[in-house]
Design a protein around this motif. Structure first.
Motif, PDB file in Angstrom:
ATOM      1  N   GLN A  61       3.471   1.085  -0.268  1.00 36.68           N
ATOM      2  CA  GLN A  61       2.350   0.277  -0.749  1.00 36.68           C
ATOM      3  C   GLN A  61       2.506   0.016  -2.238  1.00 36.68           C
ATOM      4  OE1 GLN A  61      -1.444   1.662   0.495  1.00 36.68           O
ATOM      5  NE2 GLN A  61      -2.595   0.157  -0.689  1.00 36.68           N
ATOM      6  N   ASP A  64       9.986  -6.727   9.119  1.00 36.19           N
ATOM      7  CA  ASP A  64       9.090  -5.631   9.476  1.00 36.19           C
ATOM      8  C   ASP A  64       8.337  -5.117   8.256  1.00 36.19           C
ATOM      9  OD1 ASP A  64       9.755  -5.757  12.150  1.00 36.19           O
ATOM     10  OD2 ASP A  64      11.354  -4.262  11.996  1.00 36.19           O
ATOM     11  N   ARG A  65       9.026  -4.973   7.137  1.00 33.02           N
ATOM     12  CA  ARG A  65       8.365  -4.514   5.914  1.00 33.02           C
ATOM     13  C   ARG A  65       7.351  -5.556   5.436  1.00 33.02           C
ATOM     14  NH1 ARG A  65       7.742   0.118   3.835  1.00 33.02           N
ATOM     15  NH2 ARG A  65       8.835   0.068   1.839  1.00 33.02           N
ATOM     16  N   GLN A 109       4.163  -5.273   7.440  1.00 31.56           N
ATOM     17  CA  GLN A 109       3.366  -4.166   6.896  1.00 31.56           C
ATOM     18  C   GLN A 109       2.659  -4.598   5.620  1.00 31.56           C
ATOM     19  OE1 GLN A 109       5.471  -1.138   4.703  1.00 31.56           O
ATOM     20  NE2 GLN A 109       4.225   0.511   5.578  1.00 31.56           N
ATOM     21  N   GLU A 110       3.378  -5.313   4.772  1.00 36.70           N
ATOM     22  CA  GLU A 110       2.830  -5.748   3.481  1.00 36.70           C
ATOM     23  C   GLU A 110       1.600  -6.635   3.674  1.00 36.70           C
ATOM     24  OE1 GLU A 110       2.327  -6.923  -0.581  1.00 36.70           O
ATOM     25  OE2 GLU A 110       3.101  -5.146   0.430  1.00 36.70           O
TER      26      GLU A 110
END
Length: 611
Positions: A463, A574-575, A578-579
Motif C-alpha cells: 500500500q 494483479d498488483r 489490488q491498487e
C-alpha cells in the motif's frame, strides 16, 4: 513608535498599507528597532552575521549555519490553514477558524521582540510584470537575520516591489517570530509552535522556528500554500509543489517544457536539475527552471503556461554528489553566496561535508564538527557511526548560480507546458513511464499519486502513502474543490499538455537491484513522452496508460539486461487490481469529489478487470 516611521522613511517605503502593517506588528511584538531590507544589503548583512557568529565562513563566498538541534525540518502536525469558512476544511490541511488562530498567534508574539530588531523584508514571489504579479507581493517581518539572508536568495527583495503595487493593499502579510527555541517543547504535548496561514485574509503567522519553510515565509507558506488558495479563490491559476524544466533538441531547435510533482524521496530535485545522458548530450540540452514550486495558468493561445515563483534553491544536501546531481553541486561552488545549514563543518579548513558527498567521510577527522557542533574526534565508540550531517541538511543558493539555469527563467510570460508528470518511489507496479491523454484521467492519476510507505506505518504490504499531486503537506482548501479546480484550469486549455507517471525505482524481486540506472538517464523517458505528444511514436496501450515499446525508447549508449527492460516496460495487472481498491478507499476520504474523477477511476478499474 516614531522610530518606525523614521526607519520606513529612510528606506523609501511609501506604501501606506505596508506602513500601517509594520507599525501594528512593531507595537504587538515590542520591537526596539526597524530595519527595511533590500537585496543590495546582502554583503553588509552577511558581514554582520559573520561577526555575530550566526554564520561561519565555508570557503570563499560561502557560508555555514546551524539551527537549534530540535528545529531541523518542517513540522506538518504544527502547520495549520485557517479561514473564516469551514467549507475550506480538508482531510490534510489541519483547518482551524481564523479568529481563533489570529488571537492565539498574536498572544504568542506579543512582546517577543523587546530589545530586538524587526527586519522588514518586502519581496515578490514571481517575475516582475507577470500576469500573476498581484498574488506575488509580500512583506515578511522577522526577528532573525539569517532568515533575511535566506530570503534574499529565495525571492526578489526590495521596497520597489511593494511601493508600486496596482492594488496597494494586495500583499501577503507574513510575520515570523522565532521564539525561545530551547523552551518551546518541540514534539511534546506542550509544543508551543504554530505555523499558521490565514488563507482568506492572506496573512501568515509563524511562531517557534528559525528553520527553512517554517521561517522563510515567502517560500512554502506564501509561494505554495497561500498561492494555492489564491489560485482557487480567484479561479485563475494552480500553485503546485512541482519541478519545471526545459528540453531543447539541438537538431530541430524545438524546446519543450515539463512540470511535475513527486513525493518526498522520489527524485524530484535530481530530475529538475538533470543533464542529458552523455550518449545523448550532442543532441539534447536540459535547462533548469525550478525544483520546488510552479504556478500554472491557461494562456490566451490555448496552452498552459508556468513559471517558478522562487528566486533560489533550498536543496537537500544528503546524497548530492557528482553522480546524482552535479548541477546542484556546482550551484554552491565557492563565490556562489550559498548558505549551508546543518551539514558537517570544519572551522579549521572551512570545509563542509554531508553523507553521500563522497563515498566515505574525511579520513582525517581533525577539526571536523557534526551538525550539532560536536567534535567528530571526541565521539565515543557507540557514537562513531552516527551521521555527521543532519539527514535534512540543506543548501540555499540563488537561481542565477545554477549552471544550466534557463536564460528565460525570469520571463514574466512564463513558458508553455507540454507535459505534466507525476512520480512516486515504488519497487513494483509502476513502469518506467506511462502516458495519459485524457485530462480527467490525468488529474485522477495525480490525485492518487503515492510512494511506498513502511509496513509499520501502513500495516498493508504494497500500500502506498498517498500524496495527491505531491501537495499533501501543502493543501490549503478541501480536496474535492482542489480536484475541481484542477479540472477547471487544465480544462480551460484547448491544447492541454500530456500527462504521465514515471518511476525510476523498480527493483528486482530476488536481489533488489534497481532495474533502471536513473539520474541523467531518466531524460530518455521524457524524450519519449514528448515524441508521443507530437505523434511521432504511438506506444502500447494498457489499462493504466500508454507505455513505450522497446523500439521507441531511445537507448543509445545504454546497455540494460533484456529482462530488466522487459519489466520496466510492462505492468503487473494483479498488483494494479489490488491498487485500485486502495485508490478507491483513498478517494472516498474526499467528500464531494467531482464525478469526472470517479468516472476515470471506474474506467481504469474496468479496463484492468478485462485485461
Amino acid at each position: 513608535m516614531g522610530f518606525v516611521d523614521t526607519a520606513l522613511d529612510e528606506a523609501g517605503l511609501l506604501n501606506p498599507h505596508v506602513r500601517e502593517y509594520v507599525a501594528h506588528w512593531a507595537e504587538v511584538t515590542g520591537a526596539a528597532r526597524i530595519e527595511v531590507v533590500d537585496a543590495a544589503d546582502d554583503a553588509r548583512l552577511v558581514a554582520e552575521a559573520l561577526e555575530a557568529g550566526e554564520l561561519l565562513p565555508a570557503g570563499e563566498g560561502r557560508y555555514y549555519s546551524r539551527s537549534y538541534h530540535k528545529d531541523t525540518a518542517r513540522s506538518e502536525e504544527r502547520t495549520i490553514v485557517a479561514t473564516n469558512d469551514e467549507r475550506h476544511k480538508g482531510e490534510y490541511n489541519n483547518w482551524r477558524p481564523a479568529a481563533e488562530m489570529r488571537e492565539l498567534l498574536t498572544s504568542k508574539m506579543r512582546g517577543q521582540l523587546a530589545g530586538k530588531t524587526m527586519y522588514v523584508v518586502p519581496y515578490l514571489m514571481a517575475p516582475q510584470g507577470s500576469p500573476l504579479e498581484k498574488y506575488a507581493a509580500g512583506v515578511e517581518l522577522t526577528d532573525t537575520r539569517t532568515v533575511v539572508l535566506h530570503m534574499i536568495r529565495m525571492a526578489r527583495v526590495g521596497v520597489s516591489f511593494i511601493n508600486d503595487l496596482a492594488e496597494p493593499d494586495s500583499f501577503v502579510r507574513a510575520v515570523h517570530v522565532a521564539g525561545d527555541l530551547p523552551n518551546l517543547g518541540q514534539g511534546t504535548p506542550d509544543d508551543q509552535r504554530y505555523f499558521v496561514t490565514i488563507a482568506d485574509e492572506r496573512t501568515i503567522l509563524h511562531y517557534g522556528s528559525s528553520y527553512g519553510g517554517n521561517a522563510l515565509l515567502g517560500k512554502i507558506a506564501h509561494g505554495l500554500r497561500q498561492a494555492a488558495f489564491d489560485g482557487f479563490a480567484s479561479g485563475e491559476f494552480l500553485s503546485e509543489q512541482f519541478l519545471l524544466l526545459g528540453i531543447t533538441d539541438k537538431q530541430t531547435g524545438e524546446k519543450h517544457h515539463v512540470v511535475g510533482g513527486f513525493p518526498s524521496a522520489s527524485g524530484k530535485t535530481n530530475l529538475a536539475m538533470t543533464l542529458a545522458p552523455e550518449a545523448l548530450g550532442d543532441r539534447y540540452h536540459v535547462e533548469f527552471y525550478g525544483d520546488d514550486i510552479a504556478w500554472i495558468w491557461p494562456g490566451e493561445d490555448g496552452r498552459l503556461y508556468a513559471f517558478n515563483p522562487e528566486g533560489g534553491v533550498f536543496g537537500v544536501a544528503k546524497d548530492t554528489n557528482e553522480l546524482t546531481n552535479p548541477t546542484a553541486l556546482h550551484s554552491v561552488d565557492e563565490g556562489s553566496g550559498a548558505i549551508f545549514t546543518n551539514v558537517a563543518y570544519n572551522p579549521d579548513t572551512q570545509e563542509v561535508w554531508w553523507e553521500g558527498k563522497t563515498p566515505q567521510p574525511p579520513a582525517d577527522v581533525t577539526g571536523w564538527e557534526d551538525w550539532k557542533g560536536d567534535k567528530i574526534a571526541d565521539r565515543s565508540e557507540s557514537e562513531k557511526d552516527a551521521p555527521w550531517a543532519h539527514p535534512n541538511s540543506r543548501f540555499t543558493t540563488a537561481l542565477s548560480q545554477v549552471p544550466n539555469v534557463a536564460p528565460d527563467y525570469d520571463d514574466p510570460a512564463g513558458v508553455p507546458v507540454d507535459a505534466i508528470i507525476f512520480g512516486g518511489r515504488t519497487r513494483d507496479r509502476e513502469p518506467l513511464v506511462r502516458a495519459i491523454h485524457d485530462v480527467a484521467e490525468g488529474v485522477y492519476d495525480g490525485l492518487t499519486l503515492g510512494a511506498e510507505a513502511t509496513f509499520a506505518a501502513e500495516g498493508v504490504e504494497g500500500q502506498l502513502r498517498y500524496d495527491p499531486m505531491s501537495m499533501r503537506p501543502f493543501m490549503s482548501y478541501a480536496e474535492a474543490d482542489y480536484a475541481a479546480h484542477w479540472l477547471k484550469i487544465v480544462g480551460a486549455a484547448s491544447k492541454p499538455p500530456i500527462f504521465a507517471h514515471v518511476n525510476w525505482f523498480q527493483r528486482d524481486a530476488e536481489d533488489g537491484h534497481f532495474l533502471w540506472p536513473g539520474y541523467r538517464e531518466n531524460l530518455r523517458a521524457l524524450l519519449w513522452l514528448v515524441q508521443l505528444r507530437k505523434g511521432e511514436v504511438e506506444g502500447r496501450p494498457t489499462p493504466v496508460g500508454i507505455l513505450p515499446t522497446r523500439e521507441e525508447l531511445d537507448l543509445t549508449g545504454l546497455d540494460l539486461p533484456e529482462a530488466d527492460l522487459e519489466r520496466i516496460l510492462d505492468i503487473d495487472v494483479d498488483r494494479w487490481r489490488q491498487e485500485m481498491g486502495f485508490r478507491q478507499a483513498h478517494l472516498e476520504l474526499f467528500e464531494g469529489l467531482p464525478e469526472e474523477i470517479w468516472e476515470a477511476h471506474r474506467r481504469v478499474a474496468a479496463a484492468l478487470d478485462e485485461a
